[in-house]
Structures are given as C-alpha cells and as structure tokens.
Design a protein around this motif. Structure first.
Motif, PDB file in Angstrom:
ATOM      1  N   ALA A 183       0.863  -1.594   0.161  1.00  0.00           N
ATOM      2  CA  ALA A 183       0.355   0.115  -0.188  1.00  0.00           C
ATOM      3  C   ALA A 183       0.824   1.309   0.339  1.00  0.00           C
ATOM      4  CB  ALA A 183      -1.002   0.074   1.386  1.00  0.00           C
ATOM      5  N   LEU A 184       1.629   1.514   0.577  1.00  0.00           N
ATOM      6  CA  LEU A 184       2.882   2.935   0.758  1.00  0.00           C
ATOM      7  C   LEU A 184       3.367   2.658  -0.382  1.00  0.00           C
ATOM      8  CD1 LEU A 184       5.181   2.352   3.770  1.00  0.00           C
ATOM      9  CD2 LEU A 184       2.855   3.552   3.392  1.00  0.00           C
ATOM     10  N   GLU A 185       3.790   1.738  -1.061  1.00  0.00           N
ATOM     11  CA  GLU A 185       4.578   1.861  -2.594  1.00  0.00           C
ATOM     12  C   GLU A 185       3.646   2.226  -3.294  1.00  0.00           C
ATOM     13  OE1 GLU A 185       6.585  -1.276  -6.288  1.00  0.00           O
ATOM     14  OE2 GLU A 185       5.489  -2.112  -4.184  1.00  0.00           O
ATOM     15  N   LYS A 186       2.439   1.597  -3.659  1.00  0.00           N
ATOM     16  CA  LYS A 186       1.575   2.320  -4.616  1.00  0.00           C
ATOM     17  C   LYS A 186       0.558   3.385  -4.085  1.00  0.00           C
ATOM     18  CE  LYS A 186       2.427  -1.521  -7.458  1.00  0.00           C
ATOM     19  NZ  LYS A 186       3.182  -0.843  -8.816  1.00  0.00           N
ATOM     20  N   LYS A 187       0.809   3.749  -2.942  1.00  0.00           N
ATOM     21  CA  LYS A 187       0.069   5.338  -2.309  1.00  0.00           C
ATOM     22  C   LYS A 187      -1.066   4.750  -2.668  1.00  0.00           C
ATOM     23  CE  LYS A 187       4.047   8.108  -4.363  1.00  0.00           C
ATOM     24  NZ  LYS A 187       4.208   7.855  -2.853  1.00  0.00           N
ATOM     25  N   ILE A 188      -2.096   3.690  -1.947  1.00  0.00           N
ATOM     26  CA  ILE A 188      -3.030   3.771  -1.349  1.00  0.00           C
ATOM     27  C   ILE A 188      -3.652   4.732  -0.137  1.00  0.00           C
ATOM     28  CG2 ILE A 188      -5.509   2.030  -1.271  1.00  0.00           C
ATOM     29  CD1 ILE A 188      -3.215   0.343  -2.748  1.00  0.00           C
ATOM     30  N   PRO A 189      -4.535   5.171  -0.234  1.00  0.00           N
ATOM     31  CA  PRO A 189      -5.409   5.317   0.821  1.00  0.00           C
ATOM     32  C   PRO A 189      -5.521   4.538   2.006  1.00  0.00           C
ATOM     33  CG  PRO A 189      -6.089   6.618  -0.948  1.00  0.00           C
ATOM     34  CD  PRO A 189      -5.342   5.965  -1.632  1.00  0.00           C
ATOM     35  N   MET A 190      -5.632   5.562   3.371  1.00  0.00           N
ATOM     36  CA  MET A 190      -5.342   4.777   4.645  1.00  0.00           C
ATOM     37  C   MET A 190      -6.063   5.327   5.143  1.00  0.00           C
ATOM     38  SD  MET A 190      -1.536   1.576   4.396  1.00  0.00           S
ATOM     39  CE  MET A 190      -0.470   3.312   3.671  1.00  0.00           C
ATOM     40  N   LEU A 191      -6.529   4.123   6.449  1.00  0.00           N
ATOM     41  CA  LEU A 191      -7.509   4.560   7.982  1.00  0.00           C
ATOM     42  C   LEU A 191      -7.181   3.846   8.205  1.00  0.00           C
ATOM     43  CD1 LEU A 191      -8.826   6.971   8.869  1.00  0.00           C
ATOM     44  CD2 LEU A 191     -10.993   5.490   8.667  1.00  0.00           C
ATOM     45  N   GLY A 192      -6.294   4.183   9.484  1.00  0.00           N
ATOM     46  CA  GLY A 192      -5.784   3.524  10.932  1.00  0.00           C
ATOM     47  C   GLY A 192      -6.462   3.558  12.143  1.00  0.00           C
ATOM     48  N   ILE A 193      -6.885   2.484  12.466  1.00  0.00           N
ATOM     49  CA  ILE A 193      -7.980   2.808  13.816  1.00  0.00           C
ATOM     50  C   ILE A 193      -7.388   0.904  15.191  1.00  0.00           C
ATOM     51  CG2 ILE A 193     -10.115   1.813  14.449  1.00  0.00           C
ATOM     52  CD1 ILE A 193     -11.512   3.033  12.430  1.00  0.00           C
ATOM     53  N   CYS A 194      -7.302   2.336  16.260  1.00  0.00           N
ATOM     54  CA  CYS A 194      -6.772   1.424  17.412  1.00  0.00           C
ATOM     55  C   CYS A 194      -5.406   0.791  17.160  1.00  0.00           C
ATOM     56  CB  CYS A 194      -7.753   0.270  17.608  1.00  0.00           C
ATOM     57  SG  CYS A 194      -7.098  -0.110  19.601  1.00  0.00           S
ATOM     58  N   LYS A 195      -5.251  -0.816  16.590  1.00  0.00           N
ATOM     59  CA  LYS A 195      -3.794  -0.506  16.335  1.00  0.00           C
ATOM     60  C   LYS A 195      -3.472  -0.799  15.219  1.00  0.00           C
ATOM     61  CE  LYS A 195      -2.303  -5.013  14.670  1.00  0.00           C
ATOM     62  NZ  LYS A 195      -2.087  -7.054  15.024  1.00  0.00           N
ATOM     63  N   GLY A 196      -4.133  -0.816  14.252  1.00  0.00           N
ATOM     64  CA  GLY A 196      -4.498   0.350  13.141  1.00  0.00           C
ATOM     65  C   GLY A 196      -3.087   1.663  12.981  1.00  0.00           C
ATOM     66  N   ILE A 197      -3.273   2.321  14.042  1.00  0.00           N
ATOM     67  CA  ILE A 197      -2.438   3.872  14.017  1.00  0.00           C
ATOM     68  C   ILE A 197      -1.167   3.631  14.099  1.00  0.00           C
ATOM     69  CG2 ILE A 197      -3.410   4.247  16.736  1.00  0.00           C
ATOM     70  CD1 ILE A 197      -2.899   6.728  16.061  1.00  0.00           C
ATOM     71  N   GLN A 198      -1.231   2.267  15.449  1.00  0.00           N
ATOM     72  CA  GLN A 198      -0.002   2.059  16.136  1.00  0.00           C
ATOM     73  C   GLN A 198       0.742   0.377  15.232  1.00  0.00           C
ATOM     74  OE1 GLN A 198      -1.249  -1.335  19.149  1.00  0.00           O
ATOM     75  NE2 GLN A 198      -2.279   0.866  20.286  1.00  0.00           N
TER      76      GLN A 198
END
Length: 245
Positions: free
Chosen positions: A104-119
């Motif tokens: 996802a970082l390589e392809k620059k896909i938008p991301m939303l992190g939640i709880c464990k997701g932010i960590q």
C-alpha cells in the motif's frame, strides 16, 4: 456511479470446539463494514492468508484500505523484546498486514488506521510503540474502558492546522478508548494530529495525505457521535480520487 472499494484488512479466530469440532475463520468486524458502507464506500474483507501469499493480487483492486483494531503489534518489528505488560501477539497476522502495508505504501493507496491500525502504521513507517502505557509512561490516564464501544470515555485535543482538524475540527473531542499500547517515536513522514489529556498520541497523519490514523474506535461511534462518520467519508473521498487519478 461505482463506489470506491475499501479493503478492510482481515483477522482470524478459531471457533469454540463443539459437536463438529472447531474451525479457523477469517473475519472483519461488522461495525467497520457498516461505517464504510454508510459513508459511500464498498467494503471488502481482505483475508490475511491472501495478503501473506500475494499482497499485490489481494489489494490491487482496492481504492483505499482500512487498517482495523486487533491484538498487540510484535515489538520485534521495532527492535525490542516483549515487556511484561505486552498482551496477545499474532505473528501470522502481523506478517500478513506488513506485506499488505508495504504494498500500500509503494502504490500510495489511501489508508485509515484505527486502534491497532494507528500503532501498526506507525511501526510500518519505522516508528516505535509503548508496549504498555501503564508500565512505561508515568501519569497515564485510563485508556481501557469497559462495556460498549459506543460510550464516550475521555477527550482528545486535535491540533490546529492538521489534516485531521480539517475533517473533525480542531480542539477538544470526546472519544472512546480501548488500548494499552500507543505511539512512542513517530515513523517517517508522520506528524501527531491529536493527543489525550495525558499527552498520549491519539492520531497521526502523513505529510503526503496517504495516512490518517486514530487511536480510538470511530466505527463504534457513528451513531452516538455522528461526527465520526466524517473519518470514513474522508477515506472514501481519498479513495475515489485515487481510483480516478
């Protein structure tokens, strides 16, 4: 108009042994599905086994990614051994999510992190975590509420001139809280966009707008604190722009 596809990273659990024994299942929480669907996106559960086997094929159809809550991130990913306060670690899930996150970082896909997701996203970008706030950070308030995720538990302060302030507004907001780990040292190209009253990092974002991540569970607040729908609507907007780029 076709809705942007939001891939929700999957987890696994094993059913309780019963008459026909137990089985391992891939799942995502229904609250995430509802939050994405109600805000204009098409949620798709992405099985962890597929991410681990072939992250490109597993995520190539996604316009955006939701990194949900879950168990603790293994401290090995940020160069530490487990402290006495760490809880359940799922190496197979961490490895699957890492494979997905790198893609996802390589392809620059938008991301939303939640709880464990932010960590997870902070560690993915080279940051570190408090393995347990109460053992490692003096003066922490309680960050692990009981009962319903729809309950508001403590406040966060959203910092002025951040991307998150553009979504929810700067200043004080009430949130829920279900975690004992938190962001410690920031990863590359990340900034803090919200903090709790004790200074604990409650939200981060990337300088290029790819990552927005919060420590609370907005999917549990879409009815009791409707403003939290804006986080999912923003992910959908960013994902639509990614699809149409």
């Amino acid at each position: 108009m076709i809705k942007p596809i939001i891939g929700i990273l999957g987890n696994t659990y094993k059913t309780t042994p019963a008459k026909f024994s137990s089985s391992k299942r891939e799942y995502v929480n229904s609250d995430y599905v509802e939050a994405v669907l109600n805000n204009g996106g098409m949620p798709i559960a992405v099985p962890s086994v597929s991410m681990l086997d072939d992250p490109e094929s597993a995520l190539s159809f996604c316009d955006g990614i939701l990194v949900p809550g879950g168990e603790d991130v293994s401290p090995w990913y940020y160069g530490e051994e487990p402290s006495p306060g760490i809880q359940t670690i799922r190496p197979e899930i961490d490895e699957a999510w890492m494979a997905a996150g790198r893609y996802a970082l390589e392809k620059k896909i938008p991301m939303l992190g939640i709880c464990k997701g932010i960590q997870f996203l902070n560690v993915l970008c080279g940051g570190t975590l408090y393995q347990d706030l109460y053992l490692q950070r003096e003066g922490s308030i309680l960050h692990m509420q009981s009962l319903e995720r729809s309950y508001l538990f403590h406040h966060v302060d959203i910092r002025k001139d951040t991307y998150l302030a553009g979504i929810l507004g700067e200043g004080k907001h009430a949130v829920n809280s279900m975690h004992h780990q938190a962001v410690r040292e920031l990863g590359r190209n990340l900034t803090v966009s919200a903090v709790a009253p004790d200074g604990t990092v409650e939200a981060i974002e990337s300088s290029d707008g790819q990552i927005v991540a919060v420590q609370w569970h907005p999917e549990g607040l879409i009815h009791t604190a409707p403003e939290m729908n804006k986080l999912f609507a923003d992910l959908v907007r960013r994902s639509e722009a990614y699809h149409n780029r």
